[in-house]
Design a protein around this motif. Structure first.
Motif, mmCIF file in Angstrom:
data_model
loop_
_atom_site.group_PDB
_atom_site.id
_atom_site.type_symbol
_atom_site.label_atom_id
_atom_site.label_comp_id
_atom_site.label_asym_id
_atom_site.label_seq_id
_atom_site.Cartn_x
_atom_site.Cartn_y
_atom_site.Cartn_z
ATOM 1 N N PRO A 104 0.819 -1.222 0.000
ATOM 2 C CA PRO A 104 0.000 0.000 0.000
ATOM 3 C C PRO A 104 0.855 1.274 0.000
ATOM 4 O O PRO A 104 0.330 2.365 -0.231
ATOM 5 C CB PRO A 104 -0.809 -0.117 1.288
ATOM 6 N N LEU A 117 1.317 2.539 12.525
ATOM 7 C CA LEU A 117 0.605 1.703 13.501
ATOM 8 C C LEU A 117 -0.566 0.943 12.872
ATOM 9 O O LEU A 117 -0.860 -0.180 13.262
ATOM 10 C CB LEU A 117 0.106 2.562 14.667
ATOM 11 N N ASP A 118 -1.209 1.551 11.909
ATOM 12 C CA ASP A 118 -2.327 0.872 11.233
ATOM 13 C C ASP A 118 -1.869 -0.384 10.497
ATOM 14 O O ASP A 118 -2.668 -1.274 10.220
ATOM 15 C CB ASP A 118 -2.957 1.801 10.182
ATOM 16 N N ASN A 119 -0.596 -0.404 10.142
ATOM 17 C CA ASN A 119 -0.093 -1.468 9.257
ATOM 18 C C ASN A 119 1.055 -2.258 9.891
ATOM 19 O O ASN A 119 1.949 -2.738 9.194
ATOM 20 C CB ASN A 119 0.375 -0.841 7.936
ATOM 21 N N LEU A 120 1.022 -2.427 11.208
ATOM 22 C CA LEU A 120 2.148 -3.073 11.890
ATOM 23 C C LEU A 120 2.518 -4.455 11.330
ATOM 24 O O LEU A 120 3.714 -4.767 11.243
ATOM 25 C CB LEU A 120 1.877 -3.172 13.397
ATOM 26 N N PRO A 121 1.544 -5.297 10.971
ATOM 27 C CA PRO A 121 1.956 -6.600 10.427
ATOM 28 C C PRO A 121 2.868 -6.458 9.213
ATOM 29 O O PRO A 121 3.637 -7.359 8.914
ATOM 30 C CB PRO A 121 0.619 -7.246 10.053
ATOM 31 N N LEU A 124 6.285 -3.638 10.675
ATOM 32 C CA LEU A 124 7.254 -4.231 11.611
ATOM 33 C C LEU A 124 8.342 -5.019 10.872
ATOM 34 O O LEU A 124 9.280 -5.507 11.477
ATOM 35 C CB LEU A 124 6.552 -5.153 12.619
ATOM 36 N N ASP A 429 -4.735 -1.731 18.246
ATOM 37 C CA ASP A 429 -4.452 -2.167 16.870
ATOM 38 C C ASP A 429 -5.080 -1.194 15.860
ATOM 39 O O ASP A 429 -4.377 -0.541 15.113
ATOM 40 C CB ASP A 429 -4.913 -3.607 16.599
#
Lengths: 440, 440
Positions: A104, A117-121, A124, A429
């Motif tokens: 994205p 933070l919205d897309n941590l998976p 990270l 999350d």
């Protein structure tokens, strides 16, 4: 074929190997396609040409692949600095373990905190995030290891408590069985004191919970508390010596394992003086700062006294002691030589309070009187008071915020960047109040 | 004078020392008063006579004291087996650090469970409780150490989650900010899978929470979960090999540090076969037991198959694999060679399931379909699904209940005896429903 980690390819030049990981970067040069392949041990360049190009053309960033091929030395002119900069994998075989959707956004871009933070998976997976949480694991283990060496035993502190008894921090209520309310622990304090009565020296690294309605760069609704408590002390100075030994070990472990990461990020390793950490009473600090006799330091004063400690003592750490009785929890020991002030301390690190601790009241009658003086009802913590009723030694301890420590160590501007899955009043999350986000 | 631990007195014969601890037992013989003094390192006998008798007469059990005196060898005839059985302290000076109220019961008596739990700040001081929680600390650290050696990184799993999404286990609701509900995690499962996407091999030892309305000897409302998850596996067999290596290390560490405690309690150390742990499919186990093809083993069947494994394989551990798809969570990998059955396993230890694990679905579309097939709404865990959208390797892992493992290892009849401060539907420290306790 057995998997080889990309971090171990250096010794495999000329050999055929199989590596597995993520496509980190893809560079398509027509007759040559280059990939950076990432696994837990690092990165390596893979080169595809000839018959394998048809397979290689399909691969996109974050696809998960297994590649077989020969480890070659790179041509002299193409060598680069850093891990595997002198080798590459000439790919002979490609197996796709999983595909990935189109990303994205560009993972190497500077993302704003909410997007991160919205897309941590996904986010990270960046080198920064992976470095931060690798370092955090080292910090936690150095904490435990140092205390074990000093005879401390780990215990599992409870998260669910029967009442919000300590006063001060706002606690979250839990719907327990049959309409009863339980609460989330704001600290393992009362339990670690009880454990002094049984094991003398204990530590724990529990999650604790604070329902404060702050949206700042240093508050979290759930964080990891590095706690210890020790019996048979003379005073709070002994507790300070232990936390100082722990902090030195944490800095030492990070320095020996992760110095490269600091260099790459352009961040200084913490300054730890050869002498003991500087220490002064709250009133002395306020005098140095030309500040009034308030019950605590303001955030900008914490920053200023840390600047002073760095300049005067070459230390990124400074202890402030003797906070007023009024400012500290009921169980804090009053200094017989400084009435009105406590045998308590904060440890400040690069402008931020990371640790709080001190000596505790160990005498039953004194403790009950101190609770009452704070307007607390001793009946609500009669369970805890049993430890004191049946004989408790002089004791003390401290609590360090793992995420704050990590953030200051790495000079991350927001403690949330040092928290894997941060919870605050806006977010678990996902954003909880998208239309009405509370501003930081 | 510097404190000497009583465990270190053996080398101090003839010297004057200072010890500190609790009065464990007092024996008044008139002109001689004997005390057993207890500290974290053990016990020693102290003898008071002559001028010190007046001070000694005041001391009572659980008083906290510092005693100075000379370490003497005991007269030949008075020597006993065990720690410090050949020495005693001839007390010259007594300082009282804290008094204790008269004990409500004899600490050495066999207490019923409620009395034990009502008085933990006192009853945790017994040799049994101190041994249990010392051993538990050893188990946790062996878990971490074994995984670190295999390249796993620790992470801090969140306790507060946004929704009760996994299905199955009952979760507790939390009053979050502004009237929102949060929930307590029933497992770190979704987060450890996300972390496979970033660090490949991770472990965590979080508290997890189950709101089940069971009052049994094996259920807790809050317990410690020993979790790991690993990427780039071929199948669940690789996961089983890792948990087996962990269990062997936990048993090994406890054996080397705490064998004396087992001897003293008359408890056998766990039988660990030289061969790999026995393993069989659920249907095979049911055949051996002459049981029907139910989706899971009943508690008495778990006990029976463990008896069988002990007799046939000399093992206190047995793996049962291939539970039906219907019985396992949505993310469990279906075995392509055994349609309807999963690449999952339970590990049973002395009659009780202590670990559950398996391979997970790593392909996005398959995972979404599996969730829907269980009646779950994928939108509720869109955060987690990002990991799969952007490329996840084949992976798997397991979760072990720390308290169950400890209880079975020490053959404690109730898991609450292996839990420092157990929470259940009747109790958070104190009984919640005294008039209406739910019977076990």
């Amino acid at each position: 074929m057995q998997r080889t980690l990309v971090g171990e390819l250096g010794g495999q030049v000329g050999k055929t190997v199989s590596i597995s990981g993520w496509v980190d970067v893809r560079r398509d040069h027509g007759k040559l396609i280059f990939f950076d392949i990432r696994d837990r041990s690092g990165k390596v360049q893979a080169v595809c040409s000839g018959a394998i190009l048809a397979d290689a053309e399909k691969l996109r960033p974050e696809w998960v692949v297994t590649l077989e091929g020969i480890v070659n030395e790179r041509p002299e002119k193409m060598r680069v600095d850093g891990q595997n900069g002198n080798i590459e994998l000439a790919v002979a075989k490609i197996a796709v373990l999983a595909k990935a959707a189109e990303l994205p956004f560009d993972l190497s871009a500077d993302l704003n905190l909410d997007t991160y933070l919205d897309n941590l998976p996904l986010t990270l997976r960046t080198p920064l995030a992976r470095g931060v949480f690798n370092i955090q694991a080292t910090v936690v283990e150095a904490f435990r290891e140092t205390l074990r060496e000093q005879g401390f035993i780990e215990f599992q502190a409870p998260a669910l408590v029967g009442a919000d008894v300590e006063g001060g921090a706002a606690s979250f209520a839990v719907d327990y069985y049959y309409g009863k309310k339980a609460f989330l622990a704001t600290s393992p304090q009362l339990y670690k004191q009880i454990m002094v009565g049984t094991l003398e020296r204990v530590f724990a690294t529990p999650k604790v919970f604070r329902g404060e309605k702050h949206a700042t760069t240093r508050h979290l609704s759930e964080y990891s508390s590095l706690d210890f408590e020790m019996g048979f002390i003379k005073d709070h100075i002994e507790v300070m010596a232990v936390i100082e030994s722990v902090v030195r070990a944490m800095v030492g472990a990070v320095t020996s394992k992760h110095a490269d990461f600091f260099t790459a990020r352009g961040v200084q390793l913490p300054l730890v003086p050869e002498q003991p950490f500087p220490v002064m009473k709250l009133r002395e600090a306020q005098k140095i700062l030309g500040a009034g006799e308030e019950p605590d330091l303001e955030p900008e004063q914490e920053r200023a006294i840390c600047e002073w400690a760095k300049k005067e003592h070459g230390s990124d750490f400074i202890f402030i002691t003797h906070y007023p009785v009024a400012k500290r929890p009921f169980y804090t020991y009053e200094d017989e030589n400084n009435p009105g002030y406590t045998k308590s301390f904060d440890l400040l690190f690069r402008g931020l309070e990371i640790t709080t601790g001190g000596q505790r009241i160990h005498e039953y009658d004194t403790l009950v009187a101190a609770a009452k003086a704070k307007g607390l009802d001793p009946d609500k913590f009669s369970f805890y008071l049993q430890a004191f009723k049946y004989g408790m030694p002089p004791h003390g301890g401290s609590a360090t915020g793992l995420e704050r420590f990590t953030a200051r160590m790495l000079e991350l501007p927001n403690v949330k960047e040092a928290t894997l899955f941060p919870r605050d009043l806006n977010r678990i999350d996902i954003l909880l109040h998208e239309s009405d986000t509370v501003e930081e």
